[in-house]
Design a protein around this motif. Structure first.
Motif, PDB file in Angstrom:
ATOM      1  N   TYR A   1       0.820  -1.108   0.021  1.00  0.00           N
ATOM      2  CA  TYR A   1      -0.009   0.255  -0.052  1.00  0.00           C
ATOM      3  C   TYR A   1       0.983   1.350  -0.012  1.00  0.00           C
ATOM      4  CZ  TYR A   1      -4.348  -2.507   0.977  1.00  0.00           C
ATOM      5  OH  TYR A   1      -5.374  -3.183   0.635  1.00  0.00           O
TER       6      TYR A   1
ATOM      7  N   GLN B   1      -0.580   4.906  -0.317  1.00  0.00           N
ATOM      8  CA  GLN B   1      -1.653   4.831   0.478  1.00  0.00           C
ATOM      9  C   GLN B   1      -1.202   4.868   2.071  1.00  0.00           C
ATOM     10  OE1 GLN B   1      -5.149   3.132  -0.766  1.00  0.00           O
ATOM     11  NE2 GLN B   1      -4.849   2.701  -2.814  1.00  0.00           N
TER      12      GLN B   1
ATOM     13  N   VAL C   1      -1.962   3.374   5.636  1.00  0.00           N
ATOM     14  CA  VAL C   1      -2.428   2.263   6.324  1.00  0.00           C
ATOM     15  C   VAL C   1      -2.671   2.458   7.678  1.00  0.00           C
ATOM     16  CG1 VAL C   1      -2.419  -0.327   6.454  1.00  0.00           C
ATOM     17  CG2 VAL C   1      -1.132   0.992   4.459  1.00  0.00           C
TER      18      VAL C   1
END
Ligand code: TXA
Ligand code: MG
Length: 354
Positions: free
Chosen positions: A265, A270, A272
């Motif tokens: 991720y 992104q 997390v």
């Protein structure tokens, strides 16, 4: 505007409870703490008052509510017949996080039962809840005080985040002790059946009803098959606003796999969030993920779970990864809520666990 009133949880101030009770008697809504989660309460005998609960939550009218009582005498007025197991169960677990489904009397409005012939009843043990019910002199219908489809609130701040401006009064009694909702037990089925695992464990119920059954958890397939869902049994219910995944396997394999996923991720840019046990902290410390530690015992995990989901949501993560915990005791309710929060997205990390 929404007023928040801080109330002593162990010994609630009579004047503050009286203010809230007056609102209930007038057909208004009051949010109050219970030992499980915060409830959004109204006079259970007044259909117009109860209707406002659904409006404030954005909840569909076909999902019935729990009626909260403070004395066993009230039970007699709400049921048409008392199932033989009701009194032994009440003696063992009331006041406390057990909700019993029983045949409804004609006094219970259809707005509460969603037109069913049964009613859900529980006697909470939180002193603020008990004194509010007593002071109002009325049974109080209350679902969890969150917006429909959101995580149940375990603090007054959680309630405010969801219902600000939609309720006149929130009684703030601090964080809820149990942290997951009550166990819903159907006493109208041939064999008593747990419809929702919760604050009273299966093991504890078995000491009174050895034959007690657990309703099969629903799958995505069931949901697609059935347009009409059984009350409270929808799989996607506690959905956080970001996708969530549950990792199941041995401690070593699930940790490794979660770390791999975190890195994947991160490569995609992104953020997390991870829900962990205290013992996982060292392993994930340098992962760059936002960690939320749920504790050591099933009781601690239950108490912190909903706050953990909300905290990670508010931290702005794009995905939530959660490890699995033991299913013993309150662990069964934790597993149920995690399955709902993840919409059934389980990642098995170990052949042996599939
Ligand atoms: O701990 C709790 O139970 C909290 C606190 C506030 O008491 N309340 C709570 O209410 O969780 P709610 O509305 O969020 O969940 C009640 C559950 C729903 O799943 C509903 O479908 C089920 O109980 N229920 C209510 N009446 C029922 C009935 N007559 N038959 C079957 N299920 C029923
Ligand atoms: Mg709820």
């Amino acid at each position: 505007e929404t007023q928040i009133l801080a109330v002593q949880p162990a010994e609630p101030e009579a004047a503050k409870i009286a203010q809230a009770a007056t609102l209930i008697q007038a057909g208004e809504l009051v949010v109050f703490p219970t030992e499980t989660v915060y409830g959004l309460g109204a006079n259970a005998l007044n259909p117009q008052a109860v209707e406002q609960i659904f409006v404030a939550k954005g909840r569909p009218f076909n999902d019935p509510l729990i009626v909260h009582i403070a004395a066993l005498e009230t039970l007699q007025t709400l049921v048409s017949t008392l199932p033989p197991l009701a009194l032994p169960l009440a003696q063992a677990f009331w006041p406390g996080p057990l909700t019993m489904i029983m045949p409804a009397s004609s006094r219970v409005p259809g707005m509460v039962t969603a037109g069913l012939e049964t009613v859900a009843i529980r006697m909470p043990r939180h002193p603020i809840a008990l004194s509010l019910i007593r002071s109002a002199g009325l049974p109080i219908a209350a679902p969890s005080a969150n917006r429909f489809m959101h995580v149940s609130p375990t603090t007054a701040q959680h309630v405010l985040a969801d219902l600000q401006g939609r309720v006149p009064l929130i009684l703030d009694g601090g964080a809820c002790e149990v942290g997951v909702e009550s166990t819903v037990l159907d006493l109208c089925s041939t064999i008593p059946t747990i419809l929702r695992p919760g604050g009273i464990s299966l093991e504890a119920l078995r000491t009174i009803i050895p034959e007690v059954q657990v309703a099969a958890p629903r799958t995505k397939h069931d949901e697609e098959q059935q347009a009409l869902y059984a009350p409270g049994q929808m799989l996607v219910h506690y959905a956080p606003s970001v996708p969530a995944y549950l990792f199941e396997g041995s401690k070593e394999s699930l940790r490794q796999r979660m770390l791999t996923e975190i890195q994947r991720y991160h490569q995609q840019g992104q953020q997390v969030g991870v829900l962990l046990a205290d013992e996982d902290e060292d392993y994930f410390n340098k992962s760059g993920a936002t960690l939320y530690l749920l504790g050591k015992t099933p009781e601690q995990v239950a108490t912190r779970l909903f706050a953990g989901l909300r905290t990670l949501e508010d931290a702005g993560v794009q995905v939530i990864l959660c490890r699995s915990f033991t299913e013993e005791g309150l662990g069964r309710a934790v597993k149920d809520r995690l399955l709902k929060a993840t919409g059934g997205n389980i990642i098995f990390t170990d052949e042996a666990y599939q």
